[in-house]
Design a protein around this motif. Structure first.
Motif, short mmCIF file in Angstrom:
data_model
loop_
_atom_site.label_atom_id
_atom_site.label_comp_id
_atom_site.label_asym_id
_atom_site.label_seq_id
_atom_site.Cartn_x
_atom_site.Cartn_y
_atom_site.Cartn_z
N ASN A 161 3.51 15.64 -36.17
CA ASN A 161 2.89 14.51 -36.84
C ASN A 161 2.48 14.91 -38.25
O ASN A 161 1.72 15.86 -38.44
N CYS A 162 3.00 14.21 -39.26
CA CYS A 162 2.58 14.47 -40.63
C CYS A 162 1.84 13.27 -41.22
O CYS A 162 1.66 13.18 -42.43
N CYS A 163 1.40 12.35 -40.38
CA CYS A 163 0.74 11.13 -40.85
C CYS A 163 -0.73 11.39 -41.16
O CYS A 163 -1.41 12.10 -40.42
N VAL A 164 -1.21 10.79 -42.22
CA VAL A 164 -2.64 10.73 -42.53
C VAL A 164 -3.06 9.28 -42.34
O VAL A 164 -2.39 8.37 -42.83
N PRO A 165 -4.15 9.01 -41.61
CA PRO A 165 -4.53 7.63 -41.29
C PRO A 165 -5.17 6.91 -42.49
O PRO A 165 -6.38 6.80 -42.61
N LEU A 166 -4.31 6.40 -43.37
CA LEU A 166 -4.75 5.75 -44.59
C LEU A 166 -4.70 4.23 -44.48
O LEU A 166 -3.91 3.68 -43.71
N GLU A 177 -5.76 12.92 -33.20
CA GLU A 177 -6.33 12.76 -31.86
C GLU A 177 -6.09 11.36 -31.32
O GLU A 177 -5.86 11.18 -30.11
N GLU A 178 -6.12 10.37 -32.19
CA GLU A 178 -5.83 9.01 -31.75
C GLU A 178 -4.38 8.87 -31.30
O GLU A 178 -4.09 8.19 -30.31
N LEU A 179 -3.47 9.51 -32.00
CA LEU A 179 -2.07 9.50 -31.57
C LEU A 179 -1.92 10.13 -30.19
O LEU A 179 -1.18 9.63 -29.34
N PRO A 228 -0.39 10.22 -24.44
CA PRO A 228 -0.95 11.46 -23.89
C PRO A 228 0.08 12.38 -23.26
O PRO A 228 -0.21 13.56 -23.04
N LYS A 229 1.26 11.87 -22.96
CA LYS A 229 2.28 12.71 -22.33
C LYS A 229 3.11 13.49 -23.34
O LYS A 229 3.88 14.38 -22.97
N ALA A 230 2.97 13.16 -24.63
CA ALA A 230 3.71 13.87 -25.67
C ALA A 230 3.03 15.21 -25.97
O ALA A 230 1.85 15.41 -25.69
N ARG A 231 3.78 16.11 -26.56
CA ARG A 231 3.27 17.43 -26.94
C ARG A 231 3.05 17.42 -28.46
O ARG A 231 3.96 17.69 -29.23
N TRP A 232 1.85 17.09 -28.85
CA TRP A 232 1.55 16.83 -30.26
C TRP A 232 1.21 18.11 -31.02
O TRP A 232 0.51 18.98 -30.52
N VAL A 233 1.69 18.19 -32.23
CA VAL A 233 1.32 19.24 -33.16
C VAL A 233 1.35 18.63 -34.56
O VAL A 233 2.22 17.81 -34.86
N ALA A 234 0.39 18.97 -35.40
CA ALA A 234 0.30 18.38 -36.73
C ALA A 234 0.63 19.41 -37.80
O ALA A 234 0.22 20.57 -37.72
N SER A 235 1.39 18.97 -38.79
CA SER A 235 1.76 19.83 -39.91
C SER A 235 2.41 18.97 -40.99
O SER A 235 2.64 17.78 -40.79
N PHE A 236 2.66 19.57 -42.14
CA PHE A 236 3.34 18.96 -43.28
C PHE A 236 2.54 17.88 -44.00
O PHE A 236 3.03 17.32 -44.98
#
Length: 212
Positions: free
Chosen positions: A87-92, A109-111, A116-124
């Motif tokens: 996820n590279c989204c910023v909640p704007l 965290e909202e994503l 909830p079944k996805a394996r989330w990691v944030a970057s970029f």
């Protein structure tokens, strides 16, 4: 690695092209212009299709859409069970000036609550897309610029870390997904430095600890 790009704006298009250059199998999806998806795929030898097609059998997904489009793209993506999602989204907000989620939660965290079944990691999301080509061209040079990475799934972070290295950054471990509460505002600082201050938008950063 098979990578599905969900959102083919500046972030998705640039990262998708570079990953294709590295030899990954990239599928572009989710654009107002089907012709743009076709052009992106043609230019880098990738593929294009629907969100559902990009998700199918992907080893990793990049979520790169404006926050206002999150509900729509997730509806098309399905439950994302077991999928590694960068996820590279910023909640704007619509004007891209204010964060609409925080500080007791975050967009990341909202994503994770939505899927909830996805394996989330944030970057970029803390380095402007204008930096990617230059970082990629210099990736044989040391030290590499850092890129923050955070999430709760160690396996997902390992996959994301490999993709970060492919672009030319050094992944910098920043903790669990709750770190997004602080990183997303930091992303606004990097945006100000990139776009609001002199020197051009190709901003990178590196954190170092002084040793005695």
């Amino acid at each position: 690695m098979k990578i599905g790009i969900l959102g083919s704006g500046l972030m998705g298009a640039k990262l998708g092209r570079l990953w294709a250059t590295c030899g990954h199998d990239v599928t572009f999806s989710y654009s107002r212009s089907p012709a743009k998806l076709e052009r992106l795929a043609r230019d880098c030898g990738g593929a294009h299709g629907s969100v559902a097609e990009a998700v199918t059998d992907a080893d990793a997904l990049l979520l790169a859409v404006h926050w206002s489009r999150i509900d729509d793209v997730l509806e098309q993506a399905g439950d994302l069970a077991g999928a590694v999602v960068l996820n590279c989204c910023v909640p704007l907000d619509e004007s891209n000036t204010d964060i609409v989620v925080g500080m007791t939660t975050s967009g990341a965290e909202e994503l994770a609550r939505m899927r909830p079944k996805a394996r989330w990691v944030a970057s970029f999301n803390t380095s402007p897309s204008e930096s990617f080509a230059g970082v990629f061209a210099r990736k044989a040079e040391e030290p590499r610029p850092h890129l923050l990475i955070y999430g709760n799934d160690a396996g997902a972070k390992k996959i994301a870390g490999e993709l970060i290295l492919d672009i030319g950054f050094e992944p910098l471990e920043a903790g669990g997904l709750h770190t997004a509460r602080f990183v997303e505002p930091f992303a606004m600082v990097t945006a100000e430095l990139a776009y609001g201050q002199p020197g051009g938008p190709a901003l990178t950063y590196r954190f170092d600890k002084l040793r005695a």
